[in-house]
Enzyme design. Structure first.
Site, PDB file in Angstrom:
ATOM      1  N   TYR A 183       1.042  -1.091   0.109  1.00 27.41           N
ATOM      2  CA  TYR A 183       0.348  -0.402   0.179  1.00 27.41           C
ATOM      3  C   TYR A 183       0.887   1.196   0.058  1.00 27.41           C
ATOM      4  O   TYR A 183       1.856   0.967   0.859  1.00 27.41           O
ATOM      5  CB  TYR A 183      -1.442  -0.345   1.194  1.00 27.41           C
ATOM      6  N   ARG A 221      -0.517  -3.808 -18.472  1.00 28.73           N
ATOM      7  CA  ARG A 221      -1.262  -2.141 -18.803  1.00 28.73           C
ATOM      8  C   ARG A 221      -1.764  -1.659 -18.225  1.00 28.73           C
ATOM      9  O   ARG A 221      -1.629  -1.897 -16.474  1.00 28.73           O
ATOM     10  CB  ARG A 221      -3.190  -3.368 -18.554  1.00 28.73           C
ATOM     11  N   THR A 275      -1.730   5.065 -22.408  1.00 30.36           N
ATOM     12  CA  THR A 275      -2.118   4.257 -22.166  1.00 30.36           C
ATOM     13  C   THR A 275      -0.234   3.611 -22.173  1.00 30.36           C
ATOM     14  O   THR A 275       0.230   3.859 -22.976  1.00 30.36           O
ATOM     15  CB  THR A 275      -2.567   2.966 -22.931  1.00 30.36           C
ATOM     16  N   GLU A 301      -0.777   4.843  -1.111  1.00 30.72           N
ATOM     17  CA  GLU A 301      -1.611   6.068  -0.873  1.00 30.72           C
ATOM     18  C   GLU A 301      -0.663   6.708  -0.810  1.00 30.72           C
ATOM     19  O   GLU A 301       0.189   7.333   0.193  1.00 30.72           O
ATOM     20  CB  GLU A 301      -2.890   5.779  -0.743  1.00 30.72           C
ATOM     21  N   LYS A 334      -0.044  -0.233 -24.981  1.00 31.53           N
ATOM     22  CA  LYS A 334      -0.550  -0.010 -26.056  1.00 31.53           C
ATOM     23  C   LYS A 334       1.143  -0.246 -27.290  1.00 31.53           C
ATOM     24  O   LYS A 334       1.753  -1.267 -26.810  1.00 31.53           O
ATOM     25  CB  LYS A 334      -1.668   0.938 -27.285  1.00 31.53           C
ATOM     26  N   ASP A 384      -5.208  13.260 -25.939  1.00 36.95           N
ATOM     27  CA  ASP A 384      -4.802  11.524 -25.610  1.00 36.95           C
ATOM     28  C   ASP A 384      -4.360  10.750 -26.711  1.00 36.95           C
ATOM     29  O   ASP A 384      -4.372  10.165 -27.704  1.00 36.95           O
ATOM     30  CB  ASP A 384      -6.498  10.899 -25.086  1.00 36.95           C
TER      31      ASP A 384
HETATM   32  C1  LIG Z   1      -7.867   2.842 -25.174  1.00 42.66           C
HETATM   33  C2  LIG Z   1      -7.688   3.805 -24.891  1.00 42.66           C
HETATM   34  C3  LIG Z   1      -7.808   4.391 -23.852  1.00 42.66           C
HETATM   35  C4  LIG Z   1      -8.477   3.439 -22.779  1.00 42.66           C
HETATM   36  O1  LIG Z   1      -7.950   2.307 -22.116  1.00 42.66           O
HETATM   37  P1  LIG Z   1      -7.775   1.702 -21.009  1.00 42.66           P
HETATM   38  O2  LIG Z   1      -6.688   1.215 -20.437  1.00 42.66           O
HETATM   39  O3  LIG Z   1      -8.979   0.629 -21.876  1.00 42.66           O
HETATM   40  O4  LIG Z   1      -9.091   2.157 -20.141  1.00 42.66           O
HETATM   41  C5  LIG Z   1      -8.111   5.728 -23.853  1.00 42.66           C
HETATM   42  N1  LIG Z   1      -7.924   6.697 -25.009  1.00 42.66           N
HETATM   43  C6  LIG Z   1      -7.557   5.703 -25.434  1.00 42.66           C
HETATM   44  C7  LIG Z   1      -7.537   7.155 -27.670  1.00 42.66           C
HETATM   45  C8  LIG Z   1      -7.312   4.748 -26.442  1.00 42.66           C
HETATM   46  O5  LIG Z   1      -7.511   4.599 -28.076  1.00 42.66           O
END
Ligand SMILES: *Cc1c(COP(=O)(O)O)cnc(C)c1O
Length: 425
Positions: free
Chosen positions: A64, A245, A236, A66, A239, A210
């Site tokens: 933990y 993850r 993220t 936080e 990817k 994003d």
């Molecule tokens: C994959 C993705 C997310 C979300 O990611 P998670 O880890 O699945 O919550 C957010 N924004 C975009 C543009 C994505 O491609």
């Protein structure tokens, strides 16, 4: 076949689980075999290194912590602090940002933290429409973003199928948003973050970029970076970045405190310290020349796969790709995205159905499929394999004959055998 270090690592892992839980051990082995024997073309997926996997499976899951390094609400944080500091330093080196928070559990939570740091319920927010390439968290009515804010979705142009920046500017002048969200999940072209930021700043709006999908290209300088232009950049880590993850948020210095408070205690409790350690490992990998070559290969492979499919007569959304993914528009009266996904699945080729801009089918059916090259590139495939994959996809999509799909599956097995990943199994 001789046992490789990979084989030993994974058999030890599965054997440890098997002693306690044979059913889960069997599922783990099954998943490893599925990965090994199939063509993974889902654009948001990738294969992490054994080092990243090992950090994820480490004792740091127990802790933990936080708070933030040096300011925790629990004792015993001296080693997890090392992990989080390294993750933060390396992220800054990769993206040249002022400040970063590496605690978000996922991309969705990274975005939620930025909304919390910048907006009040009912504020006007712009996001790219889901069926034009955006993400659920960019304002879909079923997502908290769509339920909490007054969302105005922006679209791509009908003729070019690229973002309509002029319409976005007109919308911004008319509705004066608090926040413009940009970045996408299914958009094959370069995103002009500088222009979007200029549009936002003209009307006093903030920008959240994003880069969940394109983070790898941004990190190595093969996609223009939003960092110099946008107040917030979320991503993220699993990817193209090829880490565990998870999520992450970068921001400009004046927003650092608000962002950290929004992540914790705003939307999360204890951080996943094993995942943060694995993020640090993945960022170290991403800082190497080998990773840069990998991303170059991802882009080359996407271009070759896309051109090969077009030569075979398939229509691509926007007529091509600049990044790691492409969208086949199967046509309003062709096979649906759902059918195409199922059929390719029977042939050992994993893709996902997707809507295309101005789609007339429902999202669950869709008129397109999304195809990406990050995962197949991680197992070492190159342009020759891309041309072969294009012809396999073409055969499956054009045939109603199950025997043809089965025959393609045999060819997929042959192809993947030459590019093992995660040991032999
Ligand atoms: C994959 C993705 C997310 C979300 O990611 P998670 O880890 O699945 O919550 C957010 N924004 C975009 C543009 C994505 O491609």
């Amino acid at each position: 076949m001789n046992a490789t270090p990979g084989d030993r690592f994974f058999s030890a892992l599965e054997a440890t689980v098997r002693e306690v839980d044979p059913q889960i051990a069997e599922a783990l082995l099954g998943e490893r075999q599925r990965i090994d024997r199939g063509l993974e073309l889902i654009a948001s997926e990738n294969f992490v290194s054994p080092a990243v996997l090992a950090a994820m499976g480490s004792v740091m899951t127990n802790k933990y912590a936080e708070g933030y390094p040096g300011k925790r609400y629990y004792g015993g944080c001296e080693f997890v602090d090392v992990a989080e500091e390294l993750a933060r330093e390396r992220a800054k080196q990769l993206f040249h940002c002022d400040h970063v928070n590496v605690q978000p559990h996922s991309g969705a939570q990274a975005n939620m933290a930025v909304y919390l740091a910048t907006c009040q319920p009912g504020d006007v927010v712009f996001g790219m429409d889901l069926s034009h390439g955006g993400h659920l968290t960019h304002g879909h009515p079923l997502n908290y973003s769509g339920k909490t804010f007054q969302i105005h979705p922006y679209l791509v142009r009908r003729d070019t199928e690229t973002i309509d920046y002029d319409a976005l500017r007109d919308m911004a002048r008319q509705y004066r948003p608090k926040l413009i969200v940009c970045g996408a999940s299914a958009y094959p072209r370069i995103i002009d973050f500088e222009t979007i930021a200029a549009i936002a700043h003209e009307v006093g709006a903030l920008v959240m970029a994003d880069i969940a999908h394109i983070a790898g290209m941004v990190a190595v300088g093969l996609h223009p970076s939003p960092v110099p232009h946008c107040e917030f950049v979320t991503t993220t880590t699993h990817k193209t970045l090829r880490g565990p993850r998870g999520g992450m948020v970068m921001c400009q210095a004046p927003f650092a405190e608000a962002l950290d408070k929004a992540v914790f205690p705003g939307v999360q409790g204890g951080p996943l310290m094993h995942i943060i350690a694995a993020k640090a490992v993945a960022f170290a990998e991403a800082l190497t020349p080998a990773y840069r070559s990998y991303i170059q290969q991802v882009l080359t492979n996407a271009r070759v796969l896309c051109e090969s499919l077009m030569e075979l007569g398939w229509r691509m959304v926007s007529g091509g790709t600049d990044n790691h993914l492409m969208l086949i528009n199967l046509g309003a009266d062709g096979i649906s995205g759902k059918k195409a996904e199922e059929r390719l699945g029977l042939a050992g080729i994993t893709v996902n159905k997707n809507t295309v801009p101005f789609d007339t089918r429902k999202p669950y059916i869709g008129s397109g499929i999304r195809i990406g090259t990050p995962a197949v590139t991680s197992r070492g495939m190159g342009p020759d394999e891309m041309r072969r994959i294009a012809s396999l996809i073409d055969r499956v999509l054009r045939s109603e004959d199950e025997a043809v799909w089965a025959e393609v599956k045999q060819q997929v097995l042959e192809l993947t055998r030459a590019f093992p990943i995660y040991g032999s199994c």
